[in-house]
Design an enzyme around this catalytic site. Structure first.
Site, short mmCIF file in Angstrom:
data_model
loop_
_atom_site.label_atom_id
_atom_site.label_comp_id
_atom_site.label_asym_id
_atom_site.label_seq_id
_atom_site.Cartn_x
_atom_site.Cartn_y
_atom_site.Cartn_z
N LEU A 82 0.80 -1.23 0.00
CA LEU A 82 0.00 0.00 0.00
C LEU A 82 0.84 1.28 0.00
CD1 LEU A 82 -3.05 -0.72 2.34
CD2 LEU A 82 -3.13 0.06 -0.05
N ASN A 108 -9.91 4.48 -3.84
CA ASN A 108 -9.83 3.21 -3.13
C ASN A 108 -9.22 3.49 -1.75
OD1 ASN A 108 -8.07 0.86 -2.16
ND2 ASN A 108 -9.26 -0.16 -3.75
N ASN A 136 -10.89 -1.20 0.17
CA ASN A 136 -9.96 -2.33 0.27
C ASN A 136 -10.15 -2.90 1.66
OD1 ASN A 136 -7.83 -4.04 0.66
ND2 ASN A 136 -6.25 -2.61 -0.01
N CYS A 139 -7.20 -5.41 4.40
CA CYS A 139 -6.16 -4.87 5.28
C CYS A 139 -6.32 -5.52 6.66
CB CYS A 139 -6.34 -3.38 5.50
SG CYS A 139 -6.69 -2.49 4.03
N GLY A 253 -7.77 -11.32 -13.62
CA GLY A 253 -7.12 -12.03 -14.72
C GLY A 253 -7.65 -11.73 -16.11
#
Lengths: 313, 265
Positions: A82, A108, A136, A139, A253
């Protein structure tokens, strides 16, 4: 799909992801596209549905020691840690350019505590040009002994709820795949008030350097991304689409138009491209064009008609 | 301006047991190329290996619109590159990164390269020569069979001394020992170095002893190559709090900007 083909420009590409209005369903994933200007020599970031910028914390963070990345079969592991200049520097140094470029910005945010998520949400709430918040939640929660927020349904509920009560912006938690029951996590996010879900974050993994007889990454573990994780992402989105009535920003992906189509067909209303940009910086634009052409060929007046198509019996 | 183009492979030849030299027609990239910069190659279109490979500009022919790369086959990516044939295309991004700067007027440019680290120094030597700097190249490899760039430097007409361990070149021993030997004391030297980190650390030590300035070119694994992913982070000094991005802030750094490790990393 029996419809007559359309001209590509007759396809409505716009999507609304829980209040996040986008001109097309293609975003760049957080941490892979910096603050939008790094790839400016290759394409105009305003062409994207949205740019999800690098994860932002309250205070600046230096990030992890190197090695931070390692290539793996059909993927890569990263443990960047981060690294970011902190929320104030993000607002003062990076937002002006993003605004000037006309980019749809999704911030974000990542907190060490529940309270920090609330503070970040509040700080970004009235910053001009920010269209939504992605959370996010992979964390570690320092107050809960480092347990990740995103792996416990109750903590997911609390963090989403905390952010929702501190912002008017659409809130999009990014779900960690490193859980036993993704539907339970998604449901908790919904109960907490999430407007949409981003799926999936990286899968935790590791690699070993046999010459040094040590883990390759200084952080030992890293997040696996790239084509290697696509089947996992598709499966999780498919499951959540059936059980949870929130729009999904799907990714994991994507390296081709075909991949993006698969994500939309299992239930993603929009897609995010991350590691694929490293492989081909033009990929996001190719996906936008490719989705539009596919919809046109199949006579779909709106790209939204693709969403969840694979669930039809 | 950096760009991305599908470059035609003109040649891709093996030049030693593990090294290859590849010439690419990249007319859109060539006009912007400066010594010390790199290009980021997608070695095939199969996504295996997935990531691009950064390779420094070995030589650039602005008239022909070509770039030449020197690479050592060490893994999956370079193995795949070595399989490219003339008339095939390869996807090239670039030029990327911070280039070398030029020495203050009147100084000698001393280029110290080791192994495949010689690559960025050839194009640098060409440009220095065009700008009429006096140039001396010290080129070290394990064995004389690996001195694959020697003829190219000599064709440029720059003074080049080769150091190998096998005693079959100009000097037997380490290129850094050669560095101390060639010192005349009559001229001010500006040093450029690229190669194994312990070698560059010795060059920096030499510079410190004689109060000389210069630049190093670093190598790091990279993903994006443009400063977005923060994967190629490195601390310039051990005491630094933050990291630099080798791809964007470098790969060229000032000799005193960075602490180099004498022990292999």
């Amino acid at each position: 799909m029996p419809n007559q083909p359309l001209k590509p420009d007759k396809v409505d590409m716009s999507v609304n992801l829980g209040g996040l209005q986008m001109k097309n369903p293609v975003c760049t994933a957080s941490g892979t596209f910096g603050y939008g200007s790094e790839y400016i020599d290759y394409f105009d970031p305003a062409l994207l549905g949205a740019v999800i910028v690098k994860g932002t914390t309250m205070e600046p963070r230096a990030g992890n020691p190197p090695p931070r990345i390692v290539e793996t079969p059909a993927g890569m592991l990263n443990a960047i840690g981060l690294e970011n200049p902190g929320v104030e520097a993000f607002i003062s140094q990076y937002m002006p350019e993003l605004r000037a470029q006309g980019v749809t910005v999704v911030a974000n945010i990542a907190g060490n505590t529940l309270e920090e998520y609330g503070q970040l949400a509040q700080r970004l709430d009235h910053v001009e040009g920010i269209a939504a918040l992605e959370l996010n939640i992979s964390c570690p929660n320092v107050k809960q002994g480092g347990l990740q927020f995103g792996t416990d349904p109750d903590m997911v509920y609390q963090v989403v709820n905390m952010v929702k009560s501190n912002t008017q912006l659409p809130v999009i938690p990014k779900l960690s795949p490193n859980v036993t029951d993704i539907v339970a996590i998604a449901s908790a996010a919904q109960e907490g008030g999430a407007d949409a879900l981003a799926m999936i974050n990286t899968l935790m993994g590791m690699a070993v350097d046999i010459d040094r007889c040590r883990p390759t990454l200084a952080n030992i573990f890293g997040g696996l991304s790239g084509p290697a994780i696509k089947p996992v992402a598709l499966r999780m989105i498919y499951q959540v689409y059936q059980q949870v009535k929130l729009p999904i920003l799907g990714g994991g992906g994507i390296v081709s138009v075909r991949d993006a189509l698969e994500f939309m067909m299992v239930g993603a209303s929009a897609v995010s491209i991350g590691t694929g940009i490293f492989v081909d910086p033009y990929l996001p634009c190719q996906v936008i064009d490719g989705l539009q052409e596919y919809a046109a060929q199949h006579g779909l007046a709106s790209i939204k008609e693709l969403v969840g198509a694979a669930h039809q019996e | 301006m950096p760009t991305l183009e599908s470059a035609l492979v003109i040649s891709n030849n093996q030049v030693s047991s593990h090294m290859f030299e590849m010439e690419l027609a990249a007319p859109q990239i060539v006009p912007f190329c400066e010594p010390g910069q790199f290009v980021h190659l997608r070695v095939n279109s199969l996504n295996d290996p997935l990531l691009r490979r950064p390779l420094s500009l070995y030589d650039v022919d602005k008239k022909r619109g070509t770039i030449t790369l020197l690479y050592k086959v060490v893994g999956k990516g370079t193995t795949s590159l070595a399989q490219l044939h003339a008339d095939e295309y390869v996807d090239v991004m670039g030029p990327l990164g911070r280039p070398f700067s030029y020495p203050p007027a009147g100084q000698w440019a001393i280029l110290v390269g080791g192994g495949v680290g010689i690559a960025p120094l050839l194009y640098l030597a060409r440009r220095l020569k065009e700008k009429n700097y006096p140039v001396r190249v010290l080129y070290g490899t394990q064995s004389s069979s690996e001195l694959v760039a020697l003829d190219r430097f000599r064709q440029l007409g720059v003074q080049t001394v080769a150091a190998t361990m096998d005693g079959e070149a100009d000097y037997q021993g380490l290129v850094t020992d050669l560095l101390y030997q060639q010192l005349s004391g009559q001229e001010v030297e500006y040093l450029y170095t690229c190669g194994p980190e312990p070698m560059m650390a010795e060059v920096a030590e030499y510079a410190r002893q004689y109060g000389l300035n210069g630049e190093v070119s670093l190598e790091e694994h990279m993903a994006c190559g443009v400063g977005a992913c923060l994967g190629c982070a490195r601390k310039l000094k051990d005491s630094d709090e933050g990291y630099v991005k080798v791809c964007k802030d470098g790969p060229v750094f000032g000799l005193y900007e960075v602490e180099l490790d004498l022990a292999p990393r």
